[in-house]
Every structure is written in C-alpha cells, then in structure tokens.
Scaffold this motif. Structure first.
Motif, PDB file in Angstrom:
ATOM      1  N   HIS A 423     -46.131 -58.086  17.246  1.00 14.68           N
ATOM      2  CA  HIS A 423     -45.620 -57.127  18.228  1.00 14.68           C
ATOM      3  C   HIS A 423     -45.113 -55.841  17.575  1.00 14.68           C
ATOM      4  N   PHE A 424     -44.927 -54.815  18.399  1.00  8.83           N
ATOM      5  CA  PHE A 424     -44.147 -53.643  18.031  1.00  8.83           C
ATOM      6  C   PHE A 424     -42.669 -53.999  18.192  1.00  8.83           C
ATOM      7  N   THR A 425     -41.815 -53.302  17.453  1.00  9.28           N
ATOM      8  CA  THR A 425     -40.373 -53.526  17.562  1.00  9.28           C
ATOM      9  C   THR A 425     -39.676 -52.193  17.815  1.00  9.28           C
ATOM     10  N   LEU A 426     -38.868 -52.144  18.851  1.00  9.43           N
ATOM     11  CA  LEU A 426     -38.074 -50.946  19.126  1.00  9.43           C
ATOM     12  C   LEU A 426     -36.630 -51.211  18.730  1.00  9.43           C
ATOM     13  N   LEU A 427     -36.116 -50.391  17.825  1.00 16.30           N
ATOM     14  CA  LEU A 427     -34.705 -50.434  17.447  1.00 16.30           C
ATOM     15  C   LEU A 427     -34.013 -49.260  18.119  1.00 16.30           C
ATOM     16  N   LEU A 483     -33.937 -43.723  18.744  1.00 24.03           N
ATOM     17  CA  LEU A 483     -34.929 -44.762  18.998  1.00 24.03           C
ATOM     18  C   LEU A 483     -35.914 -44.769  17.838  1.00 24.03           C
ATOM     19  N   VAL A 484     -36.133 -45.962  17.280  1.00 25.11           N
ATOM     20  CA  VAL A 484     -37.070 -46.131  16.166  1.00 25.11           C
ATOM     21  C   VAL A 484     -38.076 -47.197  16.572  1.00 25.11           C
ATOM     22  N   LEU A 485     -39.343 -46.805  16.680  1.00 27.26           N
ATOM     23  CA  LEU A 485     -40.402 -47.756  17.042  1.00 27.26           C
ATOM     24  C   LEU A 485     -41.158 -48.142  15.768  1.00 27.26           C
ATOM     25  N   VAL A 486     -41.150 -49.435  15.475  1.00 27.63           N
ATOM     26  CA  VAL A 486     -41.786 -49.962  14.268  1.00 27.63           C
ATOM     27  C   VAL A 486     -43.121 -50.589  14.640  1.00 27.63           C
TER      28      VAL A 486
END
Length: 517
Positions: A423-427, A483-486
C-alpha cells in the motif's frame, strides 16, 4: 504441441532480480510466471553482499529474518605477505543502528542462499520458478507480448500483458529488443572465482595475500557465513589460460600465498569472471522491460550490482501492479526515468572503486556511505511532488526514513512497520489532520493507509502514531502541519503543507488504481 496461456506478467530470469519482482507482484495478487533456462538453481556465491537499502527492501518483502539468520557482518580483513600479517582492518566500519536507519551495515550472505530464501517466499504465494524453460522469441503489439517458451522439447506460446527481462548480462531479451549495451569488457582484467572448502585456514578473517609493491591482491579467501565454504578469488595474468579445476586453484593459492599448509577441497562452484562495465540506453521498449544485470553490469567492487537489480525490481513491481489494477499506463514511463540515472551513478561508483583497487591505492578496500544506497533518490522524477515554499533536507523523491513511534495503546510501532506491504502510506503530521486521515482511509480502503503523527500528550485515535521521541519529525525535517505520502517502495511521493487533502487525491489519480470506496 503448442498451448496458449495468458498471464499478466512473464518474468525471464530466476536470479535475485527476477525473484524480487515475482515476490513483489505475487504479494499484490498479480499472477506471474518466472522462467529460468538453467536446469537447476544457481549454486555459487557470485554476489555475497547486501547493502543497507536492500535490507530495508527485504524487510518489506518479509524475508529479512531469514536473511539475518543466514548471514553475518563482513569479517575482519587480514592482508599477508607470505605468512606475515601486514595489515588488518574492515571494509566497512560497523555503525550502530539509528532511529532513521535501522540497518546501517552491509550484510554478507552467499547469493545461492539469498535466492533460496526468495524462492521459498515466492512458493508461499503459490508461485514456483520454472527451471529448464527457455525464452526463444517474442513479439509485442499494442495489447501485449506473445512469447515462445521451450521446455523439455515442448514449445509453448504465452500471451502476457508485460514481459520483464531479468536474464543477466547476456540477456536474450535485451538482444532481441536491439537495445544498446554501452560500455567496456576488460578482456585482460579477469579473475578466477569459486567456492571451496579449506583446511588450515581460520574462518574469522577475510584472508588476502597481496603484492607488497603494488598492494594488489594475489589470492583472496573469504569465509561465507552459514557455510563451511570460502569464496576463492584470484586475478589472472592477461595471457593466462584459465583452468577450472581444484588442482589449478590449489596451485594458484600456493603460489600466491607462499603457504603449503592449506588444502583446498570439495569445490562447489568455479568460474572465470571478466570485468564488464556496461549499461543500456533504454529500460523499456513498449511492453517489455529490462532489470538487473540485463540492464547494467558492474565490477564487483562496492557490491552494487545485485543490490541495484533488487531495487530495479522493487521499483517496477509496484508500478506494474498498479497499472494492471487500473492506474494510468503513463506510470510505467517513470520506471526508466527513475532507474536509468541510478544505474549510471552506481556504475560510475563501482568503476571508480575498481580502478582504485587496480592501482593498489592504500584505501582501496574502504567502503563509505556512498555504497549503502540509502542516499539514492528520485527528486527529479515526475512522481516527486514537493509543494512546500521552503523545503527541508528531506524532499519528495527521497527514501522515507524510519522512526520509532507508538500507537494509542502505547505499543511500539516503527514507521517501517506502518509502510510494510503493497500500500501507499500517508503520514499526517499534526493533530489538525485527523479528519484528513479518516477521509483518506474511508475513500481508499487498503490502497492507502493513513496515520496521524502527533506529539506525546496530544489526543490519539485509532489511526494515530505518537512520535515518541520526536524522531519522526526530526527525520523528515518538518515544521508545523504537513502531509507526507510514501510510495509502496518506501520513497516519498508527495510533501505538502496544504491544509486539505486535495493534493493527495490529485497525486493518487496519477499513480494508483481507482479508489476502493
């Protein structure tokens, strides 16, 4: 008799690159076939070193525990003139784990064992390597690739949406595509390499007998962890005719070391290695991709080749998975865009290290952070979006750092644990983003996992990560809400200070399949 089989991805080559790609696809539920023309799995130690970035990839793929159990830190090197020790030291100075870098040291593991671990992981998904199966031709059109496979005299026509050539430096796929392989083969720069057992030699050191005048090695014996085997390496004279036999290896060892008390026996693999320094000018032609040694071959110095191939596969795998699930096909253009410059940089590094060894420079054995591959980035990629007015030291396109946190119940959770999976991860740094996190999780389901990252003492909820010692905010060099999208491969795709989640939605439309909900 010909059979027609449909499969989304056909992978050619069952080495570390092909196996990594197959594992990445299989865990996404993407059906693939992995074919290998060899009759049996590779049994040698050709590549034996994993870099820290590859360790992170292998953790995500769920095989790191097995890798750690089967390997060890690089042993202390000991250089001799005859029986006299003239130097002792380490190729890599050991470093302590840091909050953002949990695996700071290289790890030695024989290539055959690395491949065995990946094959076992792949078998857990119900996929096996199809040995003694050779690709003899393929054609492609707008909708897919039709490949011809031969196994035990039987010809099979396979229709695949995509084909990936991970079939090594002599790649049939690359040659059939007509892709250039630019560089040099150093015909006079050759070495004998093999795996042998040895009596009379301790296994606590990597032994090297050197020419005292030029400081260049005459013969080296490296103990391979988890085995009773040494990797034997000896440079060949330009006019020497190589002989792959135990007696030849013993003679070279005796002459190179000046010792007569060490007996080599039970060789399990022997080969002649020629230094090749080459790379492709394209990573993709239509629906066919190149990865690993099929795209770039290196000198062994610095342990870059195998690791770069693993990360080629890791980069390509998630993109193929997303496109096959419905993401825009343009996403696949970013594979060559991101990996071609990396290959060029890494090839330049390994070549520089090789030249230092050939010249016998005093520090030729030393390896620094540049070989760890933690600083490789995609900042110039179309997939890197940094919307901040003032950017910090960590930017979109960089490797996403690790950090120790804890959840609302107080249970320790590393960021890498939150990232683990396809998955993608949103921090979302800052409690003000709690609604954004809830909205993203509700809309995108398992495609994106969003977490609010808060300071100790701030309100927590079901999707909260508490930045226990502020290591997360420090590692990402952030001020205020952000917001940081990994990406699924552990690189940062998006950083924004915008208060809404519009940037996240816009980014995901370009790189991901449609929302689940």
């Amino acid at each position: 008799m010909e059979q027609h089989v449909d499969v989304p991805v056909l992978i050619v080559g069952g080495g570390p690159t092909g196996l990594t790609l197959a594992c990445e696809l299989a865990r996404r539920g993407v059906a693939c076939r992995l074919v290998e023309k060899a009759l049996e799995p590779f049994s040698g130690s050709r590549g034996k070193g994993l870099q820290p970035r590859s360790m992170e990839v292998l953790e995500d793929l769920g095989v790191l525990d097995a890798v750690l159990a089967s390997g060890a830190l690089y042993p202390l090197m000991r250089a001799y003139a005859g029986e006299k020790v003239v130097w002792e030291g380490r190729m890599h100075e050991p470093r302590e784990p840091m909050p953002d870098v949990p695996y700071p040291n290289g790890w030695m593991i024989p290539q055959w064992r690395m491949e065995e671990i990946l094959r076992t992981r792949l078998a857990g998904y119900g996929v096996r390597v199809e040995l003694a199966t050779e690709l003899t031709g393929f054609e492609q059109d707008e909708e897919g690739v039709t490949a011809t496979l031969v196994h035990a005299g039987r010809t099979e026509r396979v229709r695949a949406s995509y084909l990936v050539g991970a079939d090594g430096g002599h790649s049939f796929v690359r040659k059939h595509l007509g892709v250039s392989f630019v560089g040099e083969t150093y015909e006079t720069d050759r070495m004998l390499i093999g795996d042998v057992q040895a009596d009379g030699l301790d296994r606590e050191h990597w032994h090297a007998w050197v020419n005292p005048e030029t400081r260049t090695p005459r013969v080296m014996m490296c103990p391979l962890p988890g085995t009773n085997v040494f990797q034997f390496v000896a440079p060949l004279a330009p006019d020497a005719v190589p002989e792959l036999s135990l007696s030849a290896f013993q003679k070279i060892f005796d002459e190179g070391s000046g010792r007569s008390d060490v007996r080599l026996h039970d060789p399990s693999w022997m080969s002649v290695y020629r230094v090749n320094i080459r790379m492709v000018d394209r990573y993709r032609v239509g629906r066919v991709f190149l990865a690993g040694d099929a795209a770039h071959v290196h000198s062994p110095e610095g342990g870059q080749g195998l690791n770069t191939g693993i990360q080629d596969a890791y980069n390509l795998g998630w993109k193929l998975g997303q496109v096959l699930a419905g993401a825009p096909r343009a996403l696949l253009d970013s594979y060559e865009e991101e990996r071609l410059p990396i290959a060029a940089d890494v090839l330049g590094l390994s070549t520089k290290l090789h030249q230092k060894t050939v010249r016998g420079e005093p520090d030729a054995h030393r390896r620094g952070k540049e070989t760890q591959q933690l600083g490789l980035h995609y900042r110039d990629s179309r997939l890197a979006r940094d919307e901040r007015d003032s950017r910090g030291s960590i930017r979109a396109g960089d490797r996403a750092p690790d950090a120790p946190c804890h959840d609302a119940a107080g249970t320790p959770v590393r960021l890498f644990e939150a990232f683990r999976g396809p998955h993608f991860t949103l921090l979302a740094f800052g409690a003000a983003h709690a609604d954004t996190v809830a909205h993203i999780n509700a809309r995108y389901g398992p495609l994106v996992r969003a977490h609010t990252v808060v300071e100790p003492g701030e309100p927590t909820g079901a999707n909260t990560l508490v930045d226990t010692h502020r290591h997360a905010r420090t590692a990402y060099d952030l001020d205020g809400n952000a917001l940081v999208l990994v990406r699924p491969d552990g690189y940062i795709g998006l950083i924004t200070h915008r208060p809404s989640d519009g940037s996240v939605h816009e980014y995901l439309r370009l790189v991901a399949a449609s929302p689940i909900a």
